[in-house]
Design a protein around this motif. Structure first.
Motif, mmCIF file in Angstrom:
data_model
loop_
_atom_site.group_PDB
_atom_site.id
_atom_site.type_symbol
_atom_site.label_atom_id
_atom_site.label_comp_id
_atom_site.label_asym_id
_atom_site.label_seq_id
_atom_site.Cartn_x
_atom_site.Cartn_y
_atom_site.Cartn_z
ATOM 1 N N GLY A 103 34.707 -31.560 -26.886
ATOM 2 C CA GLY A 103 34.253 -31.166 -25.520
ATOM 3 C C GLY A 103 33.531 -30.219 -25.384
ATOM 4 N N ALA A 104 33.437 -29.033 -26.269
ATOM 5 C CA ALA A 104 32.811 -27.913 -26.293
ATOM 6 C C ALA A 104 31.269 -28.283 -26.707
ATOM 7 C CB ALA A 104 33.106 -26.928 -27.419
ATOM 8 N N ILE A 105 31.001 -29.225 -27.500
ATOM 9 C CA ILE A 105 29.751 -29.832 -27.971
ATOM 10 C C ILE A 105 29.064 -30.440 -26.741
ATOM 11 C CG2 ILE A 105 28.456 -31.304 -29.202
ATOM 12 C CD1 ILE A 105 30.542 -31.126 -31.577
ATOM 13 N N ASN A 106 29.690 -31.200 -26.059
ATOM 14 C CA ASN A 106 29.323 -31.931 -24.764
ATOM 15 C C ASN A 106 29.057 -30.937 -23.588
ATOM 16 O OD1 ASN A 106 29.208 -34.466 -26.258
ATOM 17 N ND2 ASN A 106 31.216 -34.799 -25.833
ATOM 18 N N GLN A 107 29.919 -30.076 -23.412
ATOM 19 C CA GLN A 107 30.021 -29.240 -22.288
ATOM 20 C C GLN A 107 29.399 -27.905 -22.296
ATOM 21 O OE1 GLN A 107 33.798 -29.197 -20.171
ATOM 22 N NE2 GLN A 107 33.245 -27.252 -19.090
ATOM 23 N N ALA A 108 29.719 -27.206 -23.464
ATOM 24 C CA ALA A 108 29.109 -25.801 -23.639
ATOM 25 C C ALA A 108 27.814 -25.930 -24.213
ATOM 26 C CB ALA A 108 30.226 -25.067 -24.262
ATOM 27 N N LYS A 109 27.604 -27.187 -24.741
ATOM 28 C CA LYS A 109 26.340 -27.547 -25.682
ATOM 29 C C LYS A 109 26.322 -26.304 -26.743
ATOM 30 C CE LYS A 109 24.705 -30.603 -22.800
ATOM 31 N NZ LYS A 109 24.710 -31.815 -23.225
ATOM 32 N N ILE A 110 27.375 -26.103 -27.642
ATOM 33 C CA ILE A 110 27.618 -25.210 -28.573
ATOM 34 C C ILE A 110 26.640 -25.529 -29.674
ATOM 35 C CG2 ILE A 110 29.927 -24.463 -28.312
ATOM 36 C CD1 ILE A 110 30.832 -26.308 -30.546
ATOM 37 N N HIS A 111 26.208 -24.679 -30.592
ATOM 38 C CA HIS A 111 25.346 -24.752 -31.720
ATOM 39 C C HIS A 111 25.617 -24.938 -32.854
ATOM 40 C CE1 HIS A 111 22.910 -22.362 -28.201
ATOM 41 N NE2 HIS A 111 22.224 -23.369 -28.590
ATOM 42 N N ALA A 112 27.172 -24.570 -32.826
ATOM 43 C CA ALA A 112 27.764 -24.647 -34.355
ATOM 44 C C ALA A 112 29.279 -24.745 -34.028
ATOM 45 C CB ALA A 112 27.424 -23.777 -35.356
ATOM 46 N N TYR A 113 30.373 -25.049 -35.056
ATOM 47 C CA TYR A 113 31.759 -24.756 -34.766
ATOM 48 C C TYR A 113 32.068 -24.628 -36.501
ATOM 49 C CZ TYR A 113 32.856 -29.783 -36.000
ATOM 50 O OH TYR A 113 32.939 -30.747 -36.828
ATOM 51 N N LEU A 114 33.240 -23.827 -36.482
ATOM 52 C CA LEU A 114 33.613 -23.590 -37.873
ATOM 53 C C LEU A 114 35.252 -23.482 -37.684
ATOM 54 C CD1 LEU A 114 31.466 -20.222 -38.648
ATOM 55 C CD2 LEU A 114 31.054 -22.609 -39.611
ATOM 56 N N ASN A 115 35.791 -23.952 -38.697
ATOM 57 C CA ASN A 115 36.969 -24.389 -38.757
ATOM 58 C C ASN A 115 37.596 -22.955 -39.258
ATOM 59 O OD1 ASN A 115 37.527 -26.868 -37.998
ATOM 60 N ND2 ASN A 115 36.737 -27.603 -40.116
ATOM 61 N N LYS A 116 38.954 -22.686 -38.695
ATOM 62 C CA LYS A 116 39.685 -21.460 -39.433
ATOM 63 C C LYS A 116 40.563 -22.235 -40.333
ATOM 64 C CE LYS A 116 40.525 -18.886 -35.374
ATOM 65 N NZ LYS A 116 41.163 -17.860 -34.287
ATOM 66 N N PRO A 117 40.905 -21.311 -41.590
ATOM 67 C CA PRO A 117 40.362 -20.212 -41.884
ATOM 68 C C PRO A 117 38.693 -20.443 -42.448
ATOM 69 C CG PRO A 117 41.743 -20.679 -43.662
ATOM 70 C CD PRO A 117 42.064 -21.642 -42.416
ATOM 71 N N TRP A 118 37.752 -19.707 -42.160
ATOM 72 C CA TRP A 118 36.085 -19.925 -42.356
ATOM 73 C C TRP A 118 36.098 -19.327 -43.829
ATOM 74 C CZ3 TRP A 118 37.749 -15.972 -38.814
ATOM 75 C CH2 TRP A 118 37.656 -14.676 -39.114
ATOM 76 N N GLU A 119 35.360 -19.753 -44.368
ATOM 77 C CA GLU A 119 34.573 -18.978 -45.621
ATOM 78 C C GLU A 119 33.496 -18.185 -45.607
ATOM 79 O OE1 GLU A 119 32.595 -22.015 -48.115
ATOM 80 O OE2 GLU A 119 34.823 -23.355 -48.309
ATOM 81 N N ASN A 120 33.715 -16.883 -45.693
ATOM 82 C CA ASN A 120 33.057 -15.595 -45.494
ATOM 83 C C ASN A 120 31.375 -16.075 -45.692
ATOM 84 O OD1 ASN A 120 35.073 -14.349 -44.598
ATOM 85 N ND2 ASN A 120 34.968 -13.103 -46.448
ATOM 86 N N GLU A 121 30.986 -16.374 -46.540
ATOM 87 C CA GLU A 121 29.384 -16.619 -46.787
ATOM 88 C C GLU A 121 29.045 -17.746 -46.067
ATOM 89 O OE1 GLU A 121 28.741 -17.600 -50.972
ATOM 90 O OE2 GLU A 121 29.289 -15.695 -51.739
ATOM 91 N N HIS A 122 29.692 -18.728 -45.769
ATOM 92 C CA HIS A 122 29.121 -19.760 -44.866
ATOM 93 C C HIS A 122 29.151 -19.268 -43.267
ATOM 94 C CE1 HIS A 122 28.554 -23.753 -43.046
ATOM 95 N NE2 HIS A 122 29.665 -23.644 -42.401
ATOM 96 N N LEU A 123 30.023 -18.502 -43.081
ATOM 97 C CA LEU A 123 30.130 -18.051 -41.455
ATOM 98 C C LEU A 123 28.844 -16.912 -41.305
ATOM 99 C CD1 LEU A 123 31.338 -17.240 -38.871
ATOM 100 C CD2 LEU A 123 32.564 -15.570 -39.890
ATOM 101 N N VAL A 124 28.599 -16.078 -42.405
ATOM 102 C CA VAL A 124 27.518 -15.218 -42.335
ATOM 103 C C VAL A 124 26.181 -16.211 -42.332
ATOM 104 C CG1 VAL A 124 26.295 -13.270 -43.630
ATOM 105 C CG2 VAL A 124 28.742 -13.257 -43.388
ATOM 106 N N GLN A 125 26.201 -17.226 -43.259
ATOM 107 C CA GLN A 125 24.863 -17.731 -43.139
ATOM 108 C C GLN A 125 24.474 -18.457 -41.804
ATOM 109 O OE1 GLN A 125 24.871 -20.966 -45.935
ATOM 110 N NE2 GLN A 125 22.888 -21.266 -45.768
#
Length: 451
Positions: A103-125
């Motif tokens: 829904g967020a992808i379709n409605q808010a047109k988000i640019h990316a989503y990350l799952n919790k817990p995240w990987e620090n290096e991936h989140l920073v990138q």
């Protein structure tokens, strides 16, 4: 218009990120991680607080948890899209929230989503890439606005220039037509026409009439050194006098400062003045050879010039002579040393571009003419002197006829000033926008004049 910040400049400024999560431990973890990577972080524990921050500050990236009380991540990021559409939107979500993520992808047109817990290096990138994308979009927006503004200014300049060219060209062509009729059967029609046009040039406060006179003398001397027939020598001299006549139809902003101070767009307009001169001089059929030399004066010996890219012998010889004489005197005028050093430096500069910009034979002709050239220059250009009406004295001899802007002769060449004629000139001067600049002869004869 303000300068556009470069992408390199923007890279030196830390990215600014807005983080929203109702769990304080998550916000602390995000702050530590991003601060460690020199990313500026603003944290908010609820969407309402984050929206207030967004309204008061610019953020390149907004990161939101999906599950929050009152306003969830989908609603918040939709609001971000509305308030700051260029801000990159990233959603933090759990594995169980896949439907909400879609829904967020379709409605808010988000640019990316990350799952919790995240990987620090991936989140920073992901955040760094999102910030770069924001900055690139912002830079493109500024650049587009800058281009639109420049195009608007260029359109306005072109419009005013077209009007000015039309007005001045019509005026000068009318005068030329009158001259063509009046002097149709006279042998000196060339000289009369050139004198009149030189008056136009010398009356302009931003065009150096003495420079035109020096160029003309140099062209004649060089043509003689090249053993050209009398007609070609005359043509070269007249081309030197009228090399800048096309500027009369242009906005003074294009020629009252050195060419190297113009913008690229202004330079393109400036270098159209030979084509404008060709249009102006079209009614004067007896000046065809002169017009051709002026039109091709910016051709280069190696074929890399304008307007036609002619090379070597394809370029009319008078145009090649004009180019060397013109640049020689421009280098001379821009130098602040004594005359002997200025002469040496200007000649060296021309010789440095022999076979590249200039015909070597023409350069040799300039070098051979140099001594005679500067003797004349130091002797007030062959016994001529430009004075104002206030400097006139009874007994002075006018070296060239004075005309008004309609081509009507006010005083003939050779006129010996009296108290009465000096008073008349001063009276006429009160009704014109610029003062007269009068060419006075010291009795040795001359081929040039002033308005």
């Amino acid at each position: 218009m303000k300068d556009i910040p470069t992408l390199e400049t923007q890279e030196q400024i830390p990215a600014k990120v807005l983080c929203v999560d109702d769990e304080a431990s998550v916000l602390r973890a995000l702050s530590r991680l991003l601060n460690h990577h020199k990313i500026e972080v603003v944290t908010c524990s609820c969407a309402t607080q984050a929206i207030e921050a967004l309204q008061n500050h610019e953020f390149e990236v907004a990161i939101s948890d999906m599950r929050m009380p009152k306003m969830d991540g989908l609603a918040f990021l939709s609001k971000v899209k509305e308030l700051a559409p260029n801000t990159q939107r990233i959603l933090l979500t759990g594995y169980a929230d896949i439907e909400a993520t879609i829904g967020a992808i379709n409605q808010a047109k988000i640019h990316a989503y990350l799952n919790k817990p995240w990987e620090n290096e991936h989140l920073v990138q992901v955040i760094v890439q999102a910030a770069e994308k924001y900055r690139l979009a912002k830079h493109n927006t500024h650049l587009h606005a800058h281009i639109l503004e420049q195009n608007k200014q260029l359109h306005e300049l072109n419009h005013s220039l077209e009007q000015l060219v039309s007005k001045r060209t019509k005026q000068i062509r009318q005068v030329l037509k009158q001259l063509e009729i009046a002097h149709k059967h006279e042998q000196n029609e060339h000289k009369a026409t050139v004198e009149l046009l030189y008056n136009f040039i010398n009356a302009n406060p931003y065009i150096d009439g003495q420079l035109a006179s020096n160029i003309a003398k140099t062209c004649r001397l060089m043509a003689k050194q090249l053993k050209q027939p009398t007609k070609a020598i005359q043509t070269a001299g007249m081309a030197g006098f009228l090399a800048q006549v096309g500027l009369l139809a242009m906005d003074p902003e294009l020629y009252k400062v050195p060419t190297n101070q113009l913008s690229d767009q202004q330079k393109k307009l400036f270098y159209t003045h030979p084509a404008t001169a060709q249009l102006m001089l079209m009614p004067a059929q007896h000046l065809n050879d002169v017009t051709e030399a002026i039109y091709h004066q910016f051709e280069k010996y190696n074929g890399e010039g304008i307007p036609k890219g002619l090379k070597d012998k394809e370029i009319p010889l008078c145009a090649q002579i004009l180019a060397v004489a013109r640049d020689y005197w421009q280098y001379f005028a821009q130098n602040h040393k004594n005359d002997a050093d200025k002469q040496s430096d200007a000649l060296s500069h021309i010789k440095a571009f022999s076979e590249h910009l200039y015909n070597p034979k023409v350069v040799n002709a300039l070098e051979a003419s140099a001594k005679v050239l500067h003797k004349q220059h130091n002797d007030h250009a062959g016994s001529m002197q430009i004075v104002s009406s206030e400097q006139l004295e009874p007994g002075m001899t006018l070296g060239l006829a004075v005309h008004n802007h309609q081509g009507i002769m006010l005083l003939p060449k050779g006129h010996i000033f009296t108290v009465t004629s000096i008073a008349k000139i001063k009276q006429l001067e009160q009704h014109k926008p610029t003062p007269f600049r009068l060419m006075i002869s010291h009795g040795l004869g001359s081929e040039s004049t002033s308005h």
